[in-house]
Design a protein around this motif. Structure first.
Motif, PDB file in Angstrom:
ATOM      1  N   ASP A   1      11.938  -8.262  -3.856  1.00 45.41           N
ATOM      2  CA  ASP A   1      11.103  -8.470  -2.603  1.00 45.41           C
ATOM      3  C   ASP A   1       9.955  -7.434  -2.420  1.00 45.41           C
ATOM      4  O   ASP A   1       9.467  -7.253  -1.178  1.00 45.41           O
ATOM      5  N   GLY A   2       9.632  -6.622  -3.249  1.00 47.52           N
ATOM      6  CA  GLY A   2       8.635  -5.701  -3.528  1.00 47.52           C
ATOM      7  C   GLY A   2       7.115  -6.367  -3.559  1.00 47.52           C
ATOM      8  O   GLY A   2       7.129  -6.880  -4.687  1.00 47.52           O
ATOM      9  N   HIS A   3       6.445  -6.452  -2.565  1.00 49.94           N
ATOM     10  CA  HIS A   3       4.827  -6.955  -2.777  1.00 49.94           C
ATOM     11  C   HIS A   3       3.983  -6.247  -2.369  1.00 49.94           C
ATOM     12  O   HIS A   3       2.966  -6.427  -1.808  1.00 49.94           O
ATOM     13  N   CYS A   4       3.931  -4.995  -2.725  1.00 47.98           N
ATOM     14  CA  CYS A   4       2.913  -3.924  -2.368  1.00 47.98           C
ATOM     15  C   CYS A   4       1.825  -4.182  -2.911  1.00 47.98           C
ATOM     16  O   CYS A   4       1.649  -4.700  -3.876  1.00 47.98           O
ATOM     17  N   PHE A   5       0.620  -4.337  -1.885  1.00 48.71           N
ATOM     18  CA  PHE A   5      -0.839  -5.017  -2.405  1.00 48.71           C
ATOM     19  C   PHE A   5      -1.344  -3.927  -3.460  1.00 48.71           C
ATOM     20  O   PHE A   5      -1.804  -4.578  -4.567  1.00 48.71           O
ATOM     21  N   GLY A   6      -0.950  -2.591  -3.479  1.00 50.49           N
ATOM     22  CA  GLY A   6      -1.477  -1.826  -4.473  1.00 50.49           C
ATOM     23  C   GLY A   6      -0.763  -1.837  -5.744  1.00 50.49           C
ATOM     24  O   GLY A   6      -1.406  -1.810  -6.867  1.00 50.49           O
ATOM     25  N   CYS A   7       0.654  -1.857  -5.807  1.00 47.36           N
ATOM     26  CA  CYS A   7       1.218  -1.455  -7.118  1.00 47.36           C
ATOM     27  C   CYS A   7       2.276  -2.471  -7.687  1.00 47.36           C
ATOM     28  O   CYS A   7       2.950  -2.302  -8.566  1.00 47.36           O
ATOM     29  N   ALA A   8       2.773  -3.304  -6.684  1.00 48.62           N
ATOM     30  CA  ALA A   8       3.815  -4.140  -7.059  1.00 48.62           C
ATOM     31  C   ALA A   8       3.415  -5.224  -8.130  1.00 48.62           C
ATOM     32  O   ALA A   8       2.273  -5.851  -7.838  1.00 48.62           O
ATOM     33  N   PRO A   9       4.307  -5.361  -9.199  1.00 45.06           N
ATOM     34  CA  PRO A   9       3.656  -6.285 -10.239  1.00 45.06           C
ATOM     35  C   PRO A   9       4.009  -7.764  -9.787  1.00 45.06           C
ATOM     36  O   PRO A   9       3.574  -8.549 -10.483  1.00 45.06           O
ATOM     37  N   ALA A  10       4.862  -7.786  -8.803  1.00 46.57           N
ATOM     38  CA  ALA A  10       5.110  -9.213  -8.364  1.00 46.57           C
ATOM     39  C   ALA A  10       4.311  -9.823  -7.468  1.00 46.57           C
ATOM     40  O   ALA A  10       4.476 -10.970  -7.114  1.00 46.57           O
ATOM     41  N   ASN A  11       3.192  -9.139  -6.877  1.00 50.68           N
ATOM     42  CA  ASN A  11       2.301  -9.710  -5.999  1.00 50.68           C
ATOM     43  C   ASN A  11       1.132 -10.397  -6.809  1.00 50.68           C
ATOM     44  O   ASN A  11       0.227  -9.704  -7.367  1.00 50.68           O
ATOM     45  N   PRO A  12       0.985 -11.505  -6.610  1.00 47.93           N
ATOM     46  CA  PRO A  12      -0.052 -12.187  -7.483  1.00 47.93           C
ATOM     47  C   PRO A  12      -1.555 -12.141  -7.006  1.00 47.93           C
ATOM     48  O   PRO A  12      -2.208 -11.937  -7.625  1.00 47.93           O
ATOM     49  N   VAL A  13      -1.710 -11.581  -5.804  1.00 48.42           N
ATOM     50  CA  VAL A  13      -2.915 -11.152  -5.180  1.00 48.42           C
ATOM     51  C   VAL A  13      -3.324  -9.701  -5.316  1.00 48.42           C
ATOM     52  O   VAL A  13      -4.221  -9.250  -4.850  1.00 48.42           O
TER      53      VAL A  13
END
Length: 156
Positions: free
Chosen positions: A10-22
């Motif tokens: 569930d980690g979707h940090c815009f700066g550092c989460a590897p799972a956030n595609p944008v």
């Protein structure tokens, strides 16, 4: 260096989460008493033609300082103030290095400082911030009060 929540689904940090595609997908490593990230941003983060948006640069600095609080002080924190000084241009496609440090502040806060330098080592941005630490359980993060062993103890 892996941040404590990097592997959370569930980690979707815009700066550092590897799972956030944008997101920016920033990665960090220790450098003496500081935390460093290196970055090169494309036109998706552009402001004026050829220039990275200042808000995105502020995000990079805030991520570096905020994550230093996490690994350096053993607890998550929220940003209460952030001050930026742009002394040069962060160019689209350029290679940059952001280095952050933190220290215990007044009234239980943590003070942060960051610098962004270009590939030639020229200073282009400075940042200062204040963070208010949170209990790990309030942020839902799997943290303890253990500091990273490579960093010096904070001044009481």
């Amino acid at each position: 260096m892996t941040l404590p929540w990097a592997q959370r689904a569930d980690g979707h940090c815009f700066g550092c989460a590897p799972a956030n595609p944008v997101g920016l997908g920033l990665r960090f490593h220790l450098d003496g008493d500081g935390l460093v990230t290196e970055f090169c941003l494309d036109r998706r983060y552009e402001s004026y033609p050829g220039v990275v948006h200042g808000g995105i640069v502020a995000l990079v600095c805030d991520e570096a300082m905020g994550n230093h609080v996490v690994i350096g002080h053993g607890r998550p924190a929220v940003t209460t103030s952030l001050r930026m000084r742009y002394v040069g241009v962060v160019a689209v496609g350029g290679r940059y290095r952001c280095r952050a440090t933190t220290e215990e502040g007044r009234s239980g806060t943590v003070a942060g400082r960051a610098e962004v330098r270009d590939a030639a080592g020229e200073l282009v941005v400075t940042a200062t911030a204040v963070y208010r630490p949170l209990p790990a359980d309030a942020a839902g993060l799997p943290l303890t009060t253990t500091r990273h062993p490579a960093l010096p103890s904070p001044v009481a």
